[in-house]
Design a protein around this motif. Sequence first.
Motif, short mmCIF file in Angstrom:
data_model
loop_
_atom_site.label_atom_id
_atom_site.label_comp_id
_atom_site.label_asym_id
_atom_site.label_seq_id
_atom_site.Cartn_x
_atom_site.Cartn_y
_atom_site.Cartn_z
N LEU A 16 71.03 -26.52 -48.66
CA LEU A 16 70.09 -25.62 -48.24
C LEU A 16 70.35 -24.20 -47.74
O LEU A 16 69.77 -23.24 -47.69
CB LEU A 16 68.98 -26.22 -47.36
N THR A 19 68.36 -21.22 -45.99
CA THR A 19 67.02 -21.56 -46.18
C THR A 19 66.35 -22.25 -44.97
O THR A 19 65.30 -22.01 -44.72
CB THR A 19 66.78 -22.41 -47.36
N LYS A 21 65.42 -22.42 -41.45
CA LYS A 21 65.47 -21.60 -40.08
C LYS A 21 65.53 -21.95 -39.03
O LYS A 21 66.05 -21.53 -37.87
CB LYS A 21 63.86 -20.80 -40.39
N VAL A 34 61.41 -24.39 -42.64
CA VAL A 34 61.69 -23.48 -43.70
C VAL A 34 60.61 -22.56 -43.77
O VAL A 34 59.54 -22.76 -43.27
CB VAL A 34 61.82 -24.01 -45.10
N ASP A 38 60.04 -20.02 -48.93
CA ASP A 38 61.16 -20.91 -49.49
C ASP A 38 60.44 -22.48 -49.59
O ASP A 38 61.47 -23.31 -50.03
CB ASP A 38 62.08 -20.97 -48.59
N SER A 41 60.53 -23.94 -53.21
CA SER A 41 61.87 -24.47 -53.66
C SER A 41 62.79 -25.34 -52.68
O SER A 41 63.58 -25.93 -53.29
CB SER A 41 62.76 -22.96 -53.90
N ALA A 42 62.63 -25.28 -51.62
CA ALA A 42 63.24 -26.10 -50.50
C ALA A 42 62.85 -27.73 -50.64
O ALA A 42 63.71 -28.73 -50.81
CB ALA A 42 63.05 -25.67 -49.08
#
Length: 199
Positions: A16, A19, A21, A34, A38, A41-42
Amino acid sequence: MTSRLDTLQAALGTVLGDTVKALVRDRGEITITVAAADYLSAAKTLRDDPALKFEQLLDLCGVDYSSYKDRPWEGPRYCIVSHLLSVTHNWRLRLKVFAPDDAMPVVDSVTGLWSSANWFEREAFDLYGVVFEGHADLRRILTDYGFIGHPMRKDFPVMGHVEMRYDPEQKRVIYEPVTIEPREITPRIIREDNYGGLH
């Protein structure tokens, strides 16, 4: 357990990357946060990447951070927390995403990735007012159809706004303003210091 968490943490960092945080490792669990942009998609990467392989979504719930730990909260108010399980690797992960707009909290739906998210997202919508973009059937699940507001928000009154009852004369359910009077049913208990060995 520690080596397994080290392996998971390394895999999350590799797959990741930026992505993620925030990554918190506490009490033998890993929580990643995240950005809302995102999130979908994560989540797809967490499910599909062979190094992670989180096949199951065990739970998804809303959180209202408006007064976190009885202190003012800096940042977005509403958060969605998902608990994921990898049967393949035998590890768990907590995934958090904050809705960027407090006035209209919206995050992507993950029902296309994990069908178990369907009812959980409906519950978070009903109780917290978080809208899940792309959910096929987002409607109330626990409260009444005509219910106004979201009862798990910290600013929602404990007694609610209206009450309902069956009226035998009108032969139907009617709604009326709340008539409950606040009262304390549990007496305040005061104990001396070190009572029962407690500090």
